[in-house]
Design a protein around this motif. Structure first.
Motif, short mmCIF file in Angstrom:
data_model
loop_
_atom_site.label_atom_id
_atom_site.label_comp_id
_atom_site.label_asym_id
_atom_site.label_seq_id
_atom_site.Cartn_x
_atom_site.Cartn_y
_atom_site.Cartn_z
N ALA A 254 0.71 -1.12 0.05
CA ALA A 254 -0.25 0.25 0.00
C ALA A 254 1.05 1.27 -0.04
CB ALA A 254 -0.90 0.02 1.07
N PRO A 255 0.33 2.20 -0.70
CA PRO A 255 1.39 3.52 -0.78
C PRO A 255 1.57 4.12 0.66
CG PRO A 255 -0.21 3.62 -2.45
CD PRO A 255 -0.68 2.12 -1.99
N ASP A 408 13.05 7.82 0.80
CA ASP A 408 12.66 8.68 -0.06
C ASP A 408 12.18 7.97 -1.56
OD1 ASP A 408 13.47 10.79 1.84
OD2 ASP A 408 15.48 10.94 0.73
N LEU A 409 12.88 6.89 -1.93
CA LEU A 409 12.30 6.44 -3.28
C LEU A 409 10.81 5.94 -2.85
CD1 LEU A 409 15.51 4.50 -4.21
CD2 LEU A 409 14.54 6.34 -5.34
N PHE A 410 10.47 5.50 -1.76
CA PHE A 410 9.12 4.85 -1.40
C PHE A 410 8.16 6.02 -1.30
CE2 PHE A 410 10.58 0.51 0.73
CZ PHE A 410 9.83 -0.06 -0.07
N ALA A 411 8.69 7.12 -0.84
CA ALA A 411 7.98 8.59 -0.87
C ALA A 411 7.54 8.68 -2.54
CB ALA A 411 8.37 9.45 -0.20
N ARG A 417 5.28 8.69 -8.60
CA ARG A 417 6.52 9.22 -9.41
C ARG A 417 7.29 8.21 -9.80
NH1 ARG A 417 6.33 13.69 -5.61
NH2 ARG A 417 7.67 12.60 -4.26
N ALA A 418 7.59 8.10 -10.95
CA ALA A 418 8.47 6.86 -11.64
C ALA A 418 9.79 6.54 -10.88
CB ALA A 418 8.85 7.24 -13.16
N ILE A 419 9.72 5.30 -10.63
CA ILE A 419 10.93 4.72 -10.26
C ILE A 419 11.69 3.83 -11.19
CG2 ILE A 419 12.34 3.17 -8.28
CD1 ILE A 419 10.52 5.56 -7.18
N THR A 420 12.98 4.68 -11.46
CA THR A 420 13.87 3.93 -12.74
C THR A 420 15.11 3.69 -12.19
OG1 THR A 420 14.64 6.19 -13.45
CG2 THR A 420 12.53 5.70 -14.32
N THR A 421 15.83 3.06 -13.13
CA THR A 421 17.32 2.62 -12.81
C THR A 421 18.13 3.81 -12.52
OG1 THR A 421 17.03 0.50 -14.09
CG2 THR A 421 19.14 1.61 -13.66
#
Length: 438
Positions: A254-255, A408-411, A417-421
């Protein structure tokens, strides 16, 4: 680290390179004394579902110690969100406890301050000898080649807890053995306001534990063989992205879990809001929240493929709590007696039963109380497929820097927001720049 938690949360604001000044009121030269032989101050970590639960577990045992020795122990249970910074402040301010719990992953970092009593052969002899403790637990007590900075108190490993009823309702007949299976099962379970998997996305240390395992499974580490930070290798970037993608891409977390940092994921699992939980020795915590052991199953943490083992098949960090003594305590003899008491077979059975952890003392571990199905998974993991986090002086800064980057990436994932390499690598580059050796 916390229900049962082997690591801490929060920014490290003090340099671990600073040597300790007098703590616990000991001698000014840092050698310790016995000026206050009738009292001890003990900082315990928050192992149970709440601080009050810990007090109920520990106080009867401290009373027992006082009756045996005449030494009164002043107990303070410190939340994991505060513990590391409290310890670091104590190493420089001269205001600290005599005895304290530390997350075993901090052993080498705190060892580097010079604040903790080294457990050499002479000191180990006072508590029954080094050979009483299992090797995996001793492996997380300080830097290789140095006397341990602490003594193992509770041993733990991560496992996958799953809700049997929710699995049956989704037509899933066994727990996932690989991450691909977990993602597929999680998607089936994420419906009607319920989710497949819980996480503590805002807890840096919890994040570290998981991305460390993912990195091991991708053949990577966060430090070079020389102990230098190496946060941006392809394997590490892939590992961090795979973990955050459980929310961002697979959408089985869940977000709202991006804001969790106080064991909310355990409570969600106990209440049937999530179907799976990756946690350390959770049984006692779940029971305290009203969940019957019949309602859930326990399985090894998934791997990329195959079965858990060494190398790329690692599926847990060697979790646990160590017991340390500030070396300039003003009750050195009493502190040593207290460590001996807490690591005695009798106390190991009582305390580890209360916290559903595994005794790191060999003879206590063989007791029938620790041969439950739940403990079988944990003991097997510790023996065959768990690895110690890097025992380097900068380990606690690593937990903060990389753990916060993952937070911060989870946020970002929670915000859509896109999670990219590239975004993962940029976050890890920023974390590496915060390290003293960078």
């Amino acid at each position: 680290m916390r229900s049962i938690r082997a690591a801490a949360v929060g920014a490290v604001t003090l340099s671990l390179a600073l040597a300790a000044s007098a703590c616990g009121g000991g001698s000014s030269n840092g050698g310790g004394s016995n000026d206050s032989p009738k009292t001890l101050t003990y900082w315990a970590s928050n192992q149970g579902a709440s601080i009050e639960v810990d007090k109920k577990v520990l106080q009867p045992e401290l009373d027992k110690f006082e009756k045996q020795t005449g030494i009164k122990v002043k107990l303070e249970v410190v939340p994991w969100s505060d513990l590391l910074n409290r310890i670091l402040t104590a190493t420089t301010s001269g205001q600290g406890p005599d005895v304290l719990n530390i997350g075993n992953t901090w052993s080498a970092s705190l060892q580097a301050t010079g604040a903790l009593l080294p457990w050499d052969a002479e000191n180990f002899a006072k508590i029954g000898g080094r050979d009483r403790f299992v090797d995996s637990a001793l492996g997380s007590t300080g830097a290789e080649g140095k006397d341990p900075s602490a003594v193992p108190l509770y041993s733990m490993a991560y496992a996958l807890y799953y809700n049997k009823k929710m699995f049956a309702e989704a037509g899933i007949d066994q727990p996932p053995a690989t991450w691909a299976e977990l993602a597929a099962d999680g998607k089936k379970l994420s419906k009607d306001g319920k989710w497949g998997l819980g996480a503590e996305g805002s807890n840096p240390s919890e994040n570290i534990h998981h991305v460390f395992v993912f990195a091991q499974q991708h053949g990577a580490d966060f430090f070079t063989a020389e102990g230098k930070p190496d946060f941006t290798s392809d394997g590490v970037v892939t590992a961090v992205k795979q973990y955050v993608d459980l929310m961002a891409k697979d959408k089985v977390i869940a977000p709202g879990n991006a804001e969790y940092a106080q064991n909310q994921s355990v409570s969600d699992f106990a209440k049937g809001k999530t179907a799976m939980l990756l946690w350390q020795s959770a049984s006692a915590n779940l029971k305290s929240q009203g969940m019957s052991e019949d309602d859930y199953g326990i399985a090894p943490v998934p791997v990329q493929s195959g079965t858990p083992g060494t190398g790329a098949q690692v599926n847990s960090m060697v979790a646990g709590i160590n017991l340390a003594v500030f070396k300039n305590t003003d009750n050195l003899d009493g502190a040593t007696k207290f460590v001996k008491f807490m690591t005695s077979d009798a106390e190991q059975k009582i305390l580890n039963t209360a916290y559903s952890s595994i005794p790191p003392v060999k003879t206590a571990q063989t007791d029938g109380a620790f041969n439950t199905p739940a403990n079988a998974v944990l003991k097997d993991t510790l023996a065959k497929s768990a690895a110690a986090l890097p025992q380097v002086a900068d380990e606690s800064q690593f937990e903060t820097a990389v753990g916060t980057a993952v937070k911060d990436l989870f946020a970002d994932a929670a915000a859509g927001r896109a999670i990219t390499t590239d975004s993962v690598k940029a976050a890890l580059e920023k974390a590496q720049q915060q390290m003293p050796a960078a």
